[in-house]
Every structure is written in structure tokens, then in C-alpha cells.
Design an enzyme around this catalytic site. Structure first.
Site, PDB file in Angstrom:
ATOM      1  N   LYS A  22      -3.285  13.508  34.731  1.00  0.00           N
ATOM      2  CA  LYS A  22      -4.402  13.702  33.793  1.00  0.00           C
ATOM      3  C   LYS A  22      -5.515  12.689  34.071  1.00  0.00           C
ATOM      4  O   LYS A  22      -6.677  13.046  34.187  1.00  0.00           O
ATOM      5  CB  LYS A  22      -3.914  13.526  32.345  1.00  0.00           C
ATOM      6  CG  LYS A  22      -5.049  13.416  31.340  1.00  0.00           C
ATOM      7  CD  LYS A  22      -4.567  13.278  29.925  1.00  0.00           C
ATOM      8  CE  LYS A  22      -4.438  11.860  29.447  1.00  0.00           C
ATOM      9  NZ  LYS A  22      -5.710  11.147  29.227  1.00  0.00           N
ATOM     10  N   ASN A  23      -5.130  11.431  34.180  1.00  0.00           N
ATOM     11  CA  ASN A  23      -6.164  10.407  34.321  1.00  0.00           C
ATOM     12  C   ASN A  23      -6.831  10.409  35.690  1.00  0.00           C
ATOM     13  O   ASN A  23      -7.863   9.776  35.871  1.00  0.00           O
ATOM     14  CB  ASN A  23      -5.580   9.018  34.014  1.00  0.00           C
ATOM     15  CG  ASN A  23      -5.311   8.851  32.532  1.00  0.00           C
ATOM     16  OD1 ASN A  23      -5.687   9.700  31.724  1.00  0.00           O
ATOM     17  ND2 ASN A  23      -4.658   7.754  32.168  1.00  0.00           N
ATOM     18  N   CYS A 117     -11.401   5.365  18.500  1.00  0.00           N
ATOM     19  CA  CYS A 117     -10.292   6.307  18.505  1.00  0.00           C
ATOM     20  C   CYS A 117      -9.080   5.617  17.907  1.00  0.00           C
ATOM     21  O   CYS A 117      -9.127   4.421  17.610  1.00  0.00           O
ATOM     22  CB  CYS A 117     -10.024   6.853  19.897  1.00  0.00           C
ATOM     23  SG  CYS A 117      -9.157   5.763  20.979  1.00  0.00           S
ATOM     24  N   ARG A 122     -12.471   0.751  21.638  1.00  0.00           N
ATOM     25  CA  ARG A 122     -12.763   1.248  22.986  1.00  0.00           C
ATOM     26  C   ARG A 122     -14.260   1.401  23.269  1.00  0.00           C
ATOM     27  O   ARG A 122     -14.755   2.503  23.472  1.00  0.00           O
ATOM     28  CB  ARG A 122     -12.041   2.580  23.246  1.00  0.00           C
ATOM     29  CG  ARG A 122     -10.551   2.448  23.165  1.00  0.00           C
ATOM     30  CD  ARG A 122      -9.849   3.727  23.419  1.00  0.00           C
ATOM     31  NE  ARG A 122      -9.719   4.038  24.837  1.00  0.00           N
ATOM     32  CZ  ARG A 122      -9.039   5.087  25.291  1.00  0.00           C
ATOM     33  NH1 ARG A 122      -8.467   5.901  24.440  1.00  0.00           N
ATOM     34  NH2 ARG A 122      -8.937   5.309  26.583  1.00  0.00           N
ATOM     35  N   ASP A 306       0.045   2.873  28.812  1.00  0.00           N
ATOM     36  CA  ASP A 306       0.357   4.281  28.542  1.00  0.00           C
ATOM     37  C   ASP A 306       1.863   4.560  28.524  1.00  0.00           C
ATOM     38  O   ASP A 306       2.266   5.692  28.247  1.00  0.00           O
ATOM     39  CB  ASP A 306      -0.328   5.189  29.581  1.00  0.00           C
ATOM     40  CG  ASP A 306      -1.824   5.310  29.333  1.00  0.00           C
ATOM     41  OD1 ASP A 306      -2.293   4.851  28.274  1.00  0.00           O
ATOM     42  OD2 ASP A 306      -2.532   5.858  30.200  1.00  0.00           O
ATOM     43  N   ARG A 398      -2.615  17.223  24.859  1.00  0.00           N
ATOM     44  CA  ARG A 398      -3.769  16.678  25.595  1.00  0.00           C
ATOM     45  C   ARG A 398      -3.334  16.139  26.950  1.00  0.00           C
ATOM     46  O   ARG A 398      -4.100  16.148  27.896  1.00  0.00           O
ATOM     47  CB  ARG A 398      -4.396  15.526  24.808  1.00  0.00           C
ATOM     48  CG  ARG A 398      -5.066  15.951  23.537  1.00  0.00           C
ATOM     49  CD  ARG A 398      -5.785  14.792  22.927  1.00  0.00           C
ATOM     50  NE  ARG A 398      -6.754  14.244  23.881  1.00  0.00           N
ATOM     51  CZ  ARG A 398      -7.601  13.282  23.603  1.00  0.00           C
ATOM     52  NH1 ARG A 398      -7.617  12.737  22.418  1.00  0.00           N
ATOM     53  NH2 ARG A 398      -8.448  12.847  24.510  1.00  0.00           N
TER      54      ARG A 398
END
Ligand code: UD1
Length: 428
Positions: A22-23, A117, A122, A306, A398
Site C-alpha cells: 500500500k505505502n 488523524c 501529522r 505500522d 484501507r
């Protein structure tokens, strides 16, 4: 809204294949704005964040098609717009990654300022400071960042702290700037390296990706390319923990073990047997309870933030006391309260969680608060007695591709249900 219903206590066994990262794919998709033409991006995971990035690129004028299950064709021929609207950016902060490419090719960008968030404030001040150093004029108006990059030029930028998105945005902006840009204290994450590789395939002149100093010599134009995204190290790590927490035996296929070095070392310390092969990790947990071990999150190559929540789930059933310290985000402990609802014994002291392992967790109704926190609740549910209900699983969609299907393939008892289905089951 959908939720997961998990019946815990099943030992996971079998093999799973890791999806694309994803990243890595999010900045790679943004990079298609750097020049006109058709890109073939392979190994693209079907995730909600990817769908959001596709929506944003379409708003900016790209034509995008899926070709088969995992390949995206991105045609940026008609990409002439340069406004990333609030409606999209508010759903996904990584939308700000279009700023660098827009400034590079169009010499201007208007991007909605992302709000805070769940896991922290952030800010993106370092992205903006960097662009200013590169000669851009930046103004904030009505919630939007307006960047005028008519005088875009290379610069020496020294990041006070490591920022993945900041490094990626400025690296992309620098590819078409006049002169050389030097990014010092750059992020070294594999996803930054993957982006640099793609940019080089497009004709960019970049050296030092994967080290603290990245040098980018601006070129006058770039060309489209075909590119295959690296596997998702966080997904792989999450499945390793799933194996560990259920006392299972799992083969993780299609991953890059080197990207998981810090995670694998910790899991071995926790008592797992792990054998690395070429693109494969074989993992087994033969102890009923893992050893307790301490973890402190830091930028790559150290233990990733993460994976913090998932590792905490494992430590909840460890034989002993562990401390887990979150150094990257100021509020990334939202899973603690939910894990406690499942019987975990955790005390929070600022950014450190002191986890006293317990013999048993018990199923409960819990709520996902952010992407990785939701993964940790699913993992805890796999180990708990009884039924765990994880609500708000849109967070998990997500960043994980069909997580319940992959877990089911390993034997887990997990179902995705709509709230209405739940009502029907209860005869409401
Ligand atoms: C990326 C990852 C995310 C991961 C994080 C850290 C993507 C899409 N997301 O997020 O999954 O958790 O890296 O590995 O790749 N900061 C500032 N000012 C800035 C930029 C960052 O203060 O301008 C701070 C952040 O608030 C945070 C820290 O720096 O405390 C690291 O953030 P950063 O590396 O930029 O994270 P993201 O790129 O947003």
C-alpha cells in the site's frame, strides 16, 4: 457498515501470498503525474486507499483502467488539472503525495491541507518547507495549500526528523527541477526506494535511495514506464503475528524477508521459529505463550510503527511483562483500550505501554480506530475464547486486501457481516 465476527482459538496453518505494498503503490501512482503517457503498474493491491488515489488521479485528468486482477493502466495524457480537493484529501492523507509531481510538471499545485488523524496531528510542514527551499512560493488560502513552482530549482534540504511522505514528495518534485537537490536525513523505507527505482526507470537521475542522503539531479523530461510494486511488508508482518498468536505454522509467499528484518528478529525473540527463503518466510510457533519482549518503534530499518499494534496483541498473551514504546506518532495507542476490553492487562505511561501477558483473552465487541489498530483487534480475536466482533472495519479495508479471505484460507473462523445481517441473526 460491516464488521468481522471472529471465533477464536483456531491454530492457523497453510500458506498465504502477500499483496502489493500500500505505502509503495500510493506514491508510485502519484508519480504517473510527472509526465504524459501510459504507465502499466503491476502488483497493485485492491485496497480502499488505492481506490481513493485512483479517484484523485481521475479528478486530475488521468484515464485509469484495471487490466486483470492486479495491473493498472494509467494514462496521464490529459492530466492538466492541479487541484486536489478537500473531499478526497480528507479521506486519505497520502493524497498530499500528488503535490510534488504536480509542482514538478505543472509548476503549480493546489492541495487541500490535510486535517489531523486518529493517530496524531501529522503535519506536512516539512514537505512545505522543502518546497520553499526549492524556490516555490507557498500560500495557505481557505484550507488549501497553493504552491507556485515557477522558479523550482534544486536545493540542499536537511530534514530535522525522518519523514517518509516528505522524502517522497520532495524527491518527486526534484526530478524535474533545475539543478541538484540533496535530501539529508532522508527516509530509508523500502517504499521510498521502490519509488526511486520507478522514477529512475522514467529517466530520473537519483542516487543514494535507501541511505540517509539522496541526490537528485533534475532532468528536462521524464518518460512513462511499466513498474511492478514491491510486496507489502506490513501485511506480511501481520500474518507472521497471526501465526505466532495462534501457535500456528504458516508459509508467507511472495514477500521480501529483508524488509522485515527488525520484525522477524523480534518474533524470534518472542519464541517463533522463522526460516527465510527466497521470497518466502516459513514461520511456526511451538510455544503456547510467546516470551515477553520489549519493542520501540523507529524509522526503517528499525521496528516499524505500522507493526506496533499487531505486536502488542501478541504481547498481550506473552509469558511475562513487555514494554512497547511508540516514538513516531503521538497518539498511536488507541487499540490499548479495546485490547483491555478483551482481557488484556496493559498500562499506558505516556508513549509506553506496559503489557503484562495474560493466559487468556476473551472475545468482546471492539471498535477499530485506525488501520493497524484494527489489525491488532483481529489478531487478538483469533486467540480469544468465544466470539469477537470488530466493528468499523472500513479502517482495515484501507490497507489489507481481503484479510478475512486470507485468514480463512489458513483455517481462521472469521466472517464479514453487514450490521443488518447481525440484526437478522439476533432476530431483531
Ligand atoms: C508513512 C506511511 C505510514 C507510516 C509512516 C511512518 C504512507 C502512505 N504512510 O506516513 O503508514 O506509519 O510513514 O513510517 O507511506 N512529520 C512532521 N512534519 C512533516 C511530516 C511528518 O512533523 O511534514 C512527523 C509526523 O507527524 C510523524 C513523523 O514525522 O510524527 C513521521 O511521519 P511520516 O514519515 O511523514 O509519515 P507519513 O509519510 O505520513
Amino acid at each position: 457498515m460491516e464488521k468481522f465476527i471472529i471465533e477464536g482459538g483456531v491454530r492457523l496453518e497453510g500458506e498465504i501470498r502477500v499483496s502489493g505494498s500500500k505505502n509503495a503503490v500510493l506514491p508510485i501512482l502519484s508519480a504517473t503525474l510527472l509526465c504524459k503517457g501510459t504507465f502499466r503498474i503491476d502488483n497493485v493491491p485492491r485496497l480502499n486507499d488505492v481506490y481513493t488515489m485512483i479517484e484523485l488521479l481521475k479528478i486530475l485528468g488521468c484515464d485509469i483502467l484495471w487490466e486483470g486482477e492486479k495491473r493498472l493502466l494509467v494514462n496521464s495524457e490529459r492530466a492538466e488539472k492541479y487541484v486536489a480537493p478537500y473531499e478526497v484529501v480528507k479521506r486519505m492523507r497520502a493524497s498530499v503525495l500528488v503535490m510534488g509531481p504536480l509542482v514538478a510538471r505543472m509548476r503549480r499545485a493546489v492541495v487541500s491541507y490535510p486535517g489531523g488523524c486518529a493517530i496524531g496531528v501529522r503535519p506536512i510542514d516539512l514537505h512545505i518547507e522543502g518546497l520553499k527551499k526549492m524556490g516555490c512560493h507557498v500560500e495557505m488560502k481557505e484550507g488549501y495549500i497553493h504552491v507556485n513552482g515557477e522558479n523550482l530549482k534544486g536545493a540542499r534540504i536537511s530534514f530535522p526528523i525522518k519523514t517518509v511522505g516528505g522524502t517522497e514528495n520532495l524527491m518527486m518534485a526534484a526530478t524535474l527541477a533545475e539543478g541538484e537537490t540533496i535530501l539529508e536525513n532522508a527516509a530509508k523505507e523500502p517504499e521510498v526506494v521502490d519509488l526511486a527505482r520507478m522514477l529512475k526507470k522514467m529517466g530520473a537521475e537519483i542516487e543514494g535511495e535507501g541511505t540517509d542522503v539522496i541526490r537528485i539531479r533534475g532532468v528536462s523530461n521524464l518518460r512513462p514506464c511499466d513498474y511492478s510494486v514491491i510486496p507489502d511488508r506490513i501485511e506480511a508482518g501481520t500474518f507472521l503475528v497471526a501465526c505466532g498468536i495462534t501457535g500456528g505454522e504458516v508459509a508467507i509467499k511472495g514477500c521480501i524477508p529483508e524488509h522485515l528484518r527488525a520484525v522477524i528478529d523480534k518474533l524470534k525473540e518472542a519464541g517463533m521459529d522463522i526460516v527465510e527463503g527466497d521470497g518466502t518466510i516459513l514461520a511456526a510457533m511451538r510455544r503456547r505463550r510467546p516470551f515477553a519482549c520489549d519493542v520501540s518503534t523507529m524509522p526503517y530499518p528499525s521496528f516499524p510503527t505500522d507493526m506496533q499494534a499487531q505486536f502488542m496483541a501478541l504481547m498481550c498473551v506473552a509469558d511475562g511483562v513487555s514494554t512497547i514504546t511508540e516514538n513516531i506518532f503521538e497518539n498511536r495507542m488507541l487499540h490499548v483500550a479495546e485490547l483491555k476490553r478483551m482481557g488484556a492487562d496493559i498500562r499506558l505511561c505516556g508513549r509506553t505501554a506496559i503489557v503484562r501477558g495474560v493466559e487468556y483473552l476473551s472475545g468482546a465487541k471492539v471498535m477499530a480506530s485506525d488501520l493497524r489498530a484494527s489489525a491488532s483487534l483481529v489478531l487478538a480475536g483469533l486467540r480469544s475464547s468465544g466470539i469477537t466482533e470488530v466493528s468499523r472495519i472500513y479502517h482495515i479495508d484501507r490497507g489489507y486486501e481481503r484479510i478475512e479471505e486470507k485468514l480463512k484460507a489458513l483455517g481462521a473462523k472469521i466472517e464479514r457481516v453487514k450490521d443488518e445481517d447481525m440484526a437478522a441473526r439476533k432476530g431483531i
